[in-house]
Design a protein around this motif. Structure first.
Motif, PDB file in Angstrom:
ATOM      1  N   ASP C  44       0.822  -1.230   0.000  1.00  0.00           N
ATOM      2  CA  ASP C  44       0.000   0.000   0.000  1.00  0.00           C
ATOM      3  C   ASP C  44       0.850   1.273   0.000  1.00  0.00           C
ATOM      4  O   ASP C  44       0.308   2.366   0.105  1.00  0.00           O
ATOM      5  CB  ASP C  44      -1.004   0.001   1.160  1.00  0.00           C
ATOM      6  N   GLU C  45       2.173   1.110  -0.122  1.00  0.00           N
ATOM      7  CA  GLU C  45       3.091   2.265  -0.172  1.00  0.00           C
ATOM      8  C   GLU C  45       2.827   3.225   0.983  1.00  0.00           C
ATOM      9  O   GLU C  45       2.461   4.379   0.799  1.00  0.00           O
ATOM     10  CB  GLU C  45       2.987   2.983  -1.522  1.00  0.00           C
ATOM     11  N   GLN C  46       3.010   2.731   2.195  1.00  0.00           N
ATOM     12  CA  GLN C  46       2.786   3.521   3.418  1.00  0.00           C
ATOM     13  C   GLN C  46       1.393   4.166   3.443  1.00  0.00           C
ATOM     14  O   GLN C  46       1.228   5.316   3.853  1.00  0.00           O
ATOM     15  CB  GLN C  46       3.863   4.602   3.580  1.00  0.00           C
ATOM     16  N   GLY C  47       0.425   3.409   2.966  1.00  0.00           N
ATOM     17  CA  GLY C  47      -0.953   3.868   3.054  1.00  0.00           C
ATOM     18  C   GLY C  47      -1.400   4.780   1.922  1.00  0.00           C
ATOM     19  O   GLY C  47      -2.547   5.231   1.889  1.00  0.00           O
ATOM     20  N   ALA C  48      -0.503   5.051   0.957  1.00  0.00           N
ATOM     21  CA  ALA C  48      -0.840   5.994  -0.116  1.00  0.00           C
ATOM     22  C   ALA C  48      -1.638   5.340  -1.243  1.00  0.00           C
ATOM     23  O   ALA C  48      -2.349   5.999  -1.996  1.00  0.00           O
ATOM     24  CB  ALA C  48       0.433   6.617  -0.689  1.00  0.00           C
ATOM     25  N   LEU C  49      -1.512   3.992  -1.347  1.00  0.00           N
ATOM     26  CA  LEU C  49      -2.088   3.282  -2.498  1.00  0.00           C
ATOM     27  C   LEU C  49      -3.380   2.574  -2.109  1.00  0.00           C
ATOM     28  O   LEU C  49      -3.436   1.864  -1.112  1.00  0.00           O
ATOM     29  CB  LEU C  49      -1.070   2.244  -2.987  1.00  0.00           C
ATOM     30  N   SER C  50      -4.430   2.761  -2.902  1.00  0.00           N
ATOM     31  CA  SER C  50      -5.686   2.057  -2.613  1.00  0.00           C
ATOM     32  C   SER C  50      -5.812   0.784  -3.441  1.00  0.00           C
ATOM     33  O   SER C  50      -6.483  -0.155  -3.039  1.00  0.00           O
ATOM     34  CB  SER C  50      -6.888   2.968  -2.866  1.00  0.00           C
ATOM     35  N   ALA C  51      -5.184   0.749  -4.620  1.00  0.00           N
ATOM     36  CA  ALA C  51      -5.248  -0.443  -5.479  1.00  0.00           C
ATOM     37  C   ALA C  51      -4.249  -0.328  -6.622  1.00  0.00           C
ATOM     38  O   ALA C  51      -3.798   0.776  -6.955  1.00  0.00           O
ATOM     39  CB  ALA C  51      -6.652  -0.605  -6.058  1.00  0.00           C
ATOM     40  N   LEU C  52      -3.916  -1.467  -7.193  1.00  0.00           N
ATOM     41  CA  LEU C  52      -3.183  -1.513  -8.456  1.00  0.00           C
ATOM     42  C   LEU C  52      -4.137  -2.029  -9.529  1.00  0.00           C
ATOM     43  O   LEU C  52      -4.997  -2.867  -9.257  1.00  0.00           O
ATOM     44  CB  LEU C  52      -1.994  -2.478  -8.372  1.00  0.00           C
ATOM     45  N   GLU C  53      -3.978  -1.494 -10.735  1.00  0.00           N
ATOM     46  CA  GLU C  53      -4.742  -1.993 -11.880  1.00  0.00           C
ATOM     47  C   GLU C  53      -3.721  -2.635 -12.819  1.00  0.00           C
ATOM     48  O   GLU C  53      -2.809  -1.979 -13.288  1.00  0.00           O
ATOM     49  CB  GLU C  53      -5.434  -0.797 -12.564  1.00  0.00           C
ATOM     50  N   LEU C  54      -3.850  -3.923 -13.043  1.00  0.00           N
ATOM     51  CA  LEU C  54      -2.894  -4.657 -13.874  1.00  0.00           C
ATOM     52  C   LEU C  54      -3.463  -4.846 -15.271  1.00  0.00           C
ATOM     53  O   LEU C  54      -4.514  -5.458 -15.432  1.00  0.00           O
ATOM     54  CB  LEU C  54      -2.605  -6.028 -13.265  1.00  0.00           C
ATOM     55  N   GLU C  55      -2.772  -4.309 -16.266  1.00  0.00           N
ATOM     56  CA  GLU C  55      -3.163  -4.513 -17.670  1.00  0.00           C
ATOM     57  C   GLU C  55      -2.206  -5.516 -18.285  1.00  0.00           C
ATOM     58  O   GLU C  55      -1.037  -5.598 -17.890  1.00  0.00           O
ATOM     59  CB  GLU C  55      -3.077  -3.168 -18.408  1.00  0.00           C
ATOM     60  N   HIS C  56      -2.674  -6.320 -19.239  1.00  0.00           N
ATOM     61  CA  HIS C  56      -1.769  -7.254 -19.900  1.00  0.00           C
ATOM     62  C   HIS C  56      -2.119  -7.384 -21.372  1.00  0.00           C
ATOM     63  O   HIS C  56      -3.159  -6.905 -21.825  1.00  0.00           O
ATOM     64  CB  HIS C  56      -1.786  -8.617 -19.218  1.00  0.00           C
ATOM     65  N   TYR C  57      -1.219  -7.988 -22.113  1.00  0.00           N
ATOM     66  CA  TYR C  57      -1.388  -8.234 -23.555  1.00  0.00           C
ATOM     67  C   TYR C  57      -1.839  -9.691 -23.674  1.00  0.00           C
ATOM     68  O   TYR C  57      -1.016 -10.615 -23.584  1.00  0.00           O
ATOM     69  CB  TYR C  57      -0.042  -8.007 -24.242  1.00  0.00           C
ATOM     70  N   PRO C  58      -3.152  -9.909 -23.848  1.00  0.00           N
ATOM     71  CA  PRO C  58      -3.661 -11.292 -23.853  1.00  0.00           C
ATOM     72  C   PRO C  58      -2.995 -12.120 -24.958  1.00  0.00           C
ATOM     73  O   PRO C  58      -2.795 -11.630 -26.066  1.00  0.00           O
ATOM     74  CB  PRO C  58      -5.160 -11.116 -24.139  1.00  0.00           C
ATOM     75  N   GLY C  59      -2.662 -13.320 -24.644  1.00  0.00           N
ATOM     76  CA  GLY C  59      -2.001 -14.180 -25.630  1.00  0.00           C
ATOM     77  C   GLY C  59      -0.492 -14.039 -25.526  1.00  0.00           C
ATOM     78  O   GLY C  59       0.217 -14.993 -25.218  1.00  0.00           O
ATOM     79  N   MET C  60       0.006 -12.820 -25.723  1.00  0.00           N
ATOM     80  CA  MET C  60       1.454 -12.621 -25.623  1.00  0.00           C
ATOM     81  C   MET C  60       1.933 -12.819 -24.185  1.00  0.00           C
ATOM     82  O   MET C  60       3.039 -13.316 -23.961  1.00  0.00           O
ATOM     83  CB  MET C  60       1.860 -11.237 -26.117  1.00  0.00           C
ATOM     84  N   ALA C  61       1.124 -12.413 -23.207  1.00  0.00           N
ATOM     85  CA  ALA C  61       1.541 -12.566 -21.805  1.00  0.00           C
ATOM     86  C   ALA C  61       1.813 -14.043 -21.491  1.00  0.00           C
ATOM     87  O   ALA C  61       2.867 -14.397 -20.960  1.00  0.00           O
ATOM     88  CB  ALA C  61       0.480 -11.990 -20.870  1.00  0.00           C
ATOM     89  N   GLU C  62       0.859 -14.902 -21.851  1.00  0.00           N
ATOM     90  CA  GLU C  62       1.037 -16.340 -21.612  1.00  0.00           C
ATOM     91  C   GLU C  62       2.240 -16.875 -22.396  1.00  0.00           C
ATOM     92  O   GLU C  62       3.033 -17.660 -21.871  1.00  0.00           O
ATOM     93  CB  GLU C  62      -0.226 -17.124 -22.036  1.00  0.00           C
ATOM     94  N   ALA C  63       2.357 -16.445 -23.662  1.00  0.00           N
ATOM     95  CA  ALA C  63       3.444 -16.945 -24.524  1.00  0.00           C
ATOM     96  C   ALA C  63       4.803 -16.563 -23.944  1.00  0.00           C
ATOM     97  O   ALA C  63       5.744 -17.375 -23.925  1.00  0.00           O
ATOM     98  CB  ALA C  63       3.282 -16.389 -25.936  1.00  0.00           C
ATOM     99  N   GLU C  64       4.907 -15.329 -23.462  1.00  0.00           N
ATOM    100  CA  GLU C  64       6.181 -14.846 -22.926  1.00  0.00           C
ATOM    101  C   GLU C  64       6.515 -15.558 -21.610  1.00  0.00           C
ATOM    102  O   GLU C  64       7.663 -15.929 -21.355  1.00  0.00           O
ATOM    103  CB  GLU C  64       6.077 -13.330 -22.734  1.00  0.00           C
ATOM    104  N   MET C  65       5.492 -15.780 -20.775  1.00  0.00           N
ATOM    105  CA  MET C  65       5.716 -16.520 -19.525  1.00  0.00           C
ATOM    106  C   MET C  65       6.162 -17.956 -19.829  1.00  0.00           C
ATOM    107  O   MET C  65       7.035 -18.505 -19.154  1.00  0.00           O
ATOM    108  CB  MET C  65       4.432 -16.527 -18.679  1.00  0.00           C
ATOM    109  N   ARG C  66       5.571 -18.542 -20.865  1.00  0.00           N
ATOM    110  CA  ARG C  66       5.933 -19.910 -21.226  1.00  0.00           C
ATOM    111  C   ARG C  66       7.365 -19.962 -21.774  1.00  0.00           C
ATOM    112  O   ARG C  66       8.124 -20.884 -21.484  1.00  0.00           O
ATOM    113  CB  ARG C  66       4.929 -20.463 -22.259  1.00  0.00           C
TER     114      ARG C  66
END
Lengths: 155, 84, 155, 84
Positions: C44-66
Motif C-alpha cells: 500500500d506504499e505507506q498507506g498511499a495506495l488504494s489499489a493496483l490496476e494490472l493490464e496485460h497483452y492477452p495471448g502474448m503474456a502467456e506466450a512470454e511466460m511460457r
C-alpha cells in the motif's frame, strides 16, 4: 513501520500447511511485497530409499534455528520469517523442512530464505538416517562439502 | 557431574543417548574432553576415533575444540549436521 | 527419469491457492527434493495506495511466460514450474504473481524461481497503474533500472 | 491492413486499444513505423514522443526497432513492462 519479527520457529513430527504458514506471516499487512517459501522434500533416490529417519537435539535445534533466523531477519531486513523442521520417520514425497521469508521486495525474500536454508543445513542439529527399500538401514547420511561451500556465498 | 548427550552415530556407537560424568580437573578444553572420553572404553574409542569430525555443543551452543568446557552443565557430542 | 515439465502457465483475474499449486507440481513424485515458491503481493506504499490496476497483452503474456519458463526449466534442470499472473484490480495485501520451481536440490529451485521472476518483470507484457487513496489515479508505474540490472546476474 | 494493438499509457494517449492500418510500402522497419505513426495526428505524436522507450512486438514477440515489420499480422506498441 511494523517490527521485523521471526514469526514462527518449530520442530515437530507432523506435517505443515504451506498456505496457513504464509497466511500467518502476511495476514493484515500491507507492507509485504514478496514472500519466498522453500519446502525440502524426501526423495526416494531412484527407488532405493523407503524412508528417512530424522534425529534432532531437542532445545538446541529450536535455539539454532532461531539464531540463524535472527541473523537473516537483520541482514536482509525481513518483515517476517518462518522455519519449521520435522523429525521422526519421513517417507519419500513428504515434507522435511519449510522456510518462508517475507520482505518488501523480491531479492531480500529470495536471499533470506536461501541464507536460512544454507545455514540450517550445516548448523541446526538434525541428522538423517536412510532406510533402504530392501529393509536394511542405509546408514547415516554424510555431510556434503557442497553444503559448507554453499555458505561461502554469504561472506 | 556434567551431563553429556550424544546424537546420531555418536549415540549409537557409545550405546546410550546421555549420561552424567565426573570430569577430571585436568580436562580443560573440548579437545581434552574428547581425548579423556576415548580412555573410558572401546565404545568411546570407536565413537571418537576421528575426534576432528566430532561437533561439540556446550549448553546447546556450537563451540570449537579449543574452547574451555568450564561451567558447562550440558555437553553435546555429534557428527556433522545433515538436516534441511 | 520423468520429463521436465512446465506444469502450469496462467493469466487470470482470480486469486491462486499456493498449497494447491505446489501439490499439483509434487503429487505422486518422489524425485523432487526442493520446491521454491515466490508470491508477489500488492503493497500500500505507506498507506498511499488504494489499489493496483494490472493490464496485460492477452495471448502474448502467456506466450512470454511460457518462453521464460522454458528457458528456466532447461537452464536449471527443473522438474516442474508454475507461473501464474493476475490482472485487473488488485488491493493491498492481495497476490499479484506466483512462481513455483521444483528441482532435485535446493539451489536449482531457488535459482529457477528467481530467474523466472527477474525475466518476467522486464519481459512479460504486464503494466501496473496505481490508484491513490485520495481517489486520484497515481499513474502508470515506471520501469525500474534495478529490474534490468537484476537480469545481469544470470549472464 | 495490419492490426495494431496498444497498451498502458500508449493506449491511453492514442485513445484506442487497437486499429487496422494500411502501412505504406516505404515503412520497412519498426523504427520507420514509429516515425510514420507520429505523422498521423497529435495523439500519436504525444504517445510516441520518445520512440526509444516504446517496446514493440511483432505477432506477439518482442523485437528491436531495427527489425523489419514485413509479414506482421499484429503489431503491439507499449511502454516498458512493469508486471511481476
Amino acid at each position: 513501520m511494523p517490527e521485523a519479527v521471526i514469526s514462527t520457529i518449530r520442530v515437530q513430527t507432523e506435517d505443515f500447511e504451506l498456505q496457513a504458514e504464509v497466511a500467518a506471516l502476511t495476514a493484515g499487512r500491507h507492507d509485504i511485497g514478496a514472500v519466498v517459501s522453500f519446502s525440502g522434500l524426501c526423495r526416494d533416490e531412484q527407488g532405493a530409499l523407503s524412508a528417512l529417519e530424522l534425529e534432532h537435539y531437542p532445545g538446541m535445534a529450536e535455539a539454532e534455528m532461531r539464531r540463524i533466523g535472527g541473523i537473516a531477519v537483520e541482514r536482509f531486513s525481513l518483515l517476517g520469517l518462518t522455519a519449521i523442521h520435522r523429525y521422526g520417520k519421513i517417507l519419500p514425497g513428504e515434507n522435511i523442512v519449510l522456510v518462508i521469508a517475507a520482505a518488501p521486495h523480491r531479492q531480500a525474500a529470495f536471499d533470506g530464505a536461501n541464507f536460512v536454508m544454507d545455514f540450517l543445513k550445516t548448523s541446526a542439529p538434525f541428522w538423517k538416517k536412510e532406510h533402504a527399500v530392501d529393509g536394511t538401514e542405509g546408514g547415516w547420511v554424510s555431510a556434503k562439502d557442497a553444503d559448507g561451500e554453499a555458505q561461502d556465498k554469504w561472506r | 557431574m556434567t551431563k553429556l548427550v550424544y546424537f546420531a552415530w555418536v549415540r549409537e556407537r557409545i550405546g546410550k543417548p546421555e549420561e552424567e560424568l565426573e570430569i577430571p580437573p585436568n580436562v580443560v578444553t573440548v579437545r581434552d574432553l574428547l581425548n579423556h572420553l576415548k580412555t573410558l572404553g572401546e565404545e568411546y574409542e570407536n565413537a571418537l576415533q576421528y575426534p576432528e569430525v566430532i561437533r561439540v555443543a556446550l549448553n546447546q551452543e556450537h563451540v570449537e575444540h579449543s574452547e574451555a568446557i568450564a561451567g558447562a552443565r550440558e555437553i553435546g557430542l555429534f557428527p556433522p549436521m545433515t538436516g534441511g
